[in-house]
Write an enzyme that holds these catalytic residues in place. Structure first.
Site, PDB file in Angstrom:
ATOM      1  N   SER A 223      41.382  11.277  -6.517  1.00  0.00           N
ATOM      2  CA  SER A 223      41.013  11.878  -5.241  1.00  0.00           C
ATOM      3  C   SER A 223      41.042  13.403  -5.351  1.00  0.00           C
ATOM      4  O   SER A 223      40.290  13.978  -6.136  1.00  0.00           O
ATOM      5  CB  SER A 223      41.928  11.350  -4.134  1.00  0.00           C
ATOM      6  OG  SER A 223      41.414  11.639  -2.863  1.00  0.00           O
ATOM      7  N   ASP A 317      35.015   3.359   0.737  1.00  0.00           N
ATOM      8  CA  ASP A 317      35.642   4.667   0.577  1.00  0.00           C
ATOM      9  C   ASP A 317      34.667   5.753   1.015  1.00  0.00           C
ATOM     10  O   ASP A 317      33.540   5.807   0.508  1.00  0.00           O
ATOM     11  CB  ASP A 317      36.006   4.853  -0.897  1.00  0.00           C
ATOM     12  CG  ASP A 317      36.737   6.155  -1.196  1.00  0.00           C
ATOM     13  OD1 ASP A 317      36.927   6.965  -0.281  1.00  0.00           O
ATOM     14  OD2 ASP A 317      37.106   6.352  -2.375  1.00  0.00           O
ATOM     15  N   HIS A 347      39.721   3.244  -1.053  1.00  0.00           N
ATOM     16  CA  HIS A 347      40.384   4.411  -1.644  1.00  0.00           C
ATOM     17  C   HIS A 347      41.853   4.069  -1.894  1.00  0.00           C
ATOM     18  O   HIS A 347      42.470   3.334  -1.122  1.00  0.00           O
ATOM     19  CB  HIS A 347      40.274   5.581  -0.663  1.00  0.00           C
ATOM     20  CG  HIS A 347      40.524   6.920  -1.271  1.00  0.00           C
ATOM     21  ND1 HIS A 347      39.590   7.593  -2.010  1.00  0.00           N
ATOM     22  CD2 HIS A 347      41.625   7.720  -1.232  1.00  0.00           C
ATOM     23  CE1 HIS A 347      40.080   8.752  -2.402  1.00  0.00           C
ATOM     24  NE2 HIS A 347      41.327   8.856  -1.941  1.00  0.00           N
TER      25      HIS A 347
END
Length: 376
Positions: A223, A317, A347
């Site tokens: 991320s 996501d 995610h």
């Protein structure tokens, strides 16, 4: 309140999340330039069953992933985007949900396969903490992976992402240096980016002291950490120092246009949604004009000459398109890219191999990619 992860539970969690073998701080498939491949695996361990129907925002969610999301929702935390950063850091995390599911389902946890030690290093304006994972099996010097956790540059820490770092060390047979870069809004852009590179430089210069080979170095991030890992490769190229042999970017933040297809489809997703991404951006950046900086918007950066890259994305996501867009831009710049997308997961799935079979596959895929470049 948020579950407190002590050193024992961290080690057990990480062991549980591994693919093959097999914690806290105790001293002791795709082809080159492939297009997206959607992978679904069957659980060969614990098959978790969700309590209710699939949520409206994720009609295609797989049962095990849904069980994690339901557990996370059961804590009743306030939405992160409604909180201060300090309060948001007290919320439960997906790691807490996985830990509780492990306990509730009596999942047997393998013994940790690493020793860990903490290290404080000086950086511009302060210090950064590193957690160094060294495999118990084999002899060094080992390859080395510098790892950057997620959390939108604002929340989470190396404890929350302990399982990913430990899993890499055990599965690849590498020293992993996990970086506790400083968080926003206390430390605004580009503090996290500068800390990330400083930790990489420290690893290169001090590899011998941690039983690592600086000529066999890679970076990996999840991320926000995926954004940092890519930036480290760019900075190494620009500063003409030893560049990573490979970078693994797991659902990386790669741009700030929140009108993409995945932002639209999964605006209300969990554990990451569109309002949270806006909140992260506002907390990290001093002005919204910085959103156009190529360090934030990687798709606008000069990507030529970067190392071979593995990108892992999740279907459910908001950042799914970020990964796809970055893959296209890297390929256009002449970079070798392998990209793998996982259907039915959200995610943060990457660190959940004990309960989410797609995570088990993704961890093995990332480890295999790294072993190839390390010649293992």
């Amino acid at each position: 309140m948020k579950t407190i992860l002590n050193t024992s539970s961290l080690g057990l969690l990480a062991g549980a999340l591994l693919f093959a073998s097999c914690g806290g701080e105790t001293k002791t498939t795709t082809t080159t330039d492939s297009t997206t491949t959607t992978t679904t695996t069957m659980s060969d361990s614990t098959a978790l069953k969700p309590a209710g129907p699939a949520p409206e925002w994720a009609p295609t969610i797989h049962p095990e992933m849904q069980a994690v999301i339901e557990k996370l929702a059961s804590y009743g935390d306030k939405p992160i985007e409604t909180l201060s950063a300090t309060a948001a850091r007290k919320n439960h995390t997906p790691t807490d949900a996985v830990m509780d599911l492990i306990k509730e389902n009596n999942i047997t946890l393998p013994a940790p396969g690493v020793d860990t030690v903490g290290k404080e290093i000086p950086v511009a304006g302060g210090n950064v903490h590193l957690r160094i994972y060294t495999p118990k099996a084999g002899k060094g010097p080992f390859p080395v992976i510098v790892y950057y956790h997620g959390g939108g540059f604002v929340i989470a820490n190396i404890d929350v992402y302990n399982a990913s770092a430990q899993g890499l060390a055990e599965q690849v047979g590498a020293v992993v240096v996990s970086v506790a870069y400083r968080l926003a809004p206390e430390n605004k852009f580009p503090t996290a980016h500068n800390d990330a590179f400083a930790a990489y430089e420290w690893t290169l210069k001090n590899a011998a002291s941690i039983n690592a080979d600086p000529k066999k170095i890679a970076v990996l991030g999840e991320s926000a950490g995926g954004n940092l890992a890519a930036n480290v490769s760019i900075m190494a190229r620009d500063k003409k120092i030893m560049a990573p042999l490979h970078e693994v970017l797991v659902y990386p933040i790669a741009q700030t246009d929140m009108s993409t297809k995945s932002y639209t489809l999964y605006a209300a997703a969990k554990p990451l949604n569109k309002p949270m991404m806006s909140w992260f951006t506002k907390n990290y950046l001093t002005t919204m004009a910085e959103a156009k900086d190529p360090r934030i918007s990687l798709v606008d950066a000069n990507l030529k000459g970067l190392p071979s890259t593995t990108i892992i994305t999740a279907e459910i996501d908001p950042l799914n398109n970020d990964g796809l867009m970055l893959s296209d831009k890297l390929k256009a710049a002449g970079v070798t890219v392998d990209l793998k997308n996982y259907d039915g997961v959200t995610h943060e799935f990457f660190g959940m191999a004990a309960v989410v079979p797609e995570a088990k596959d993704a961890q093995a895929y990332a480890a295999d990619q790294l072993k190839k470049v390390f010649g293992k």
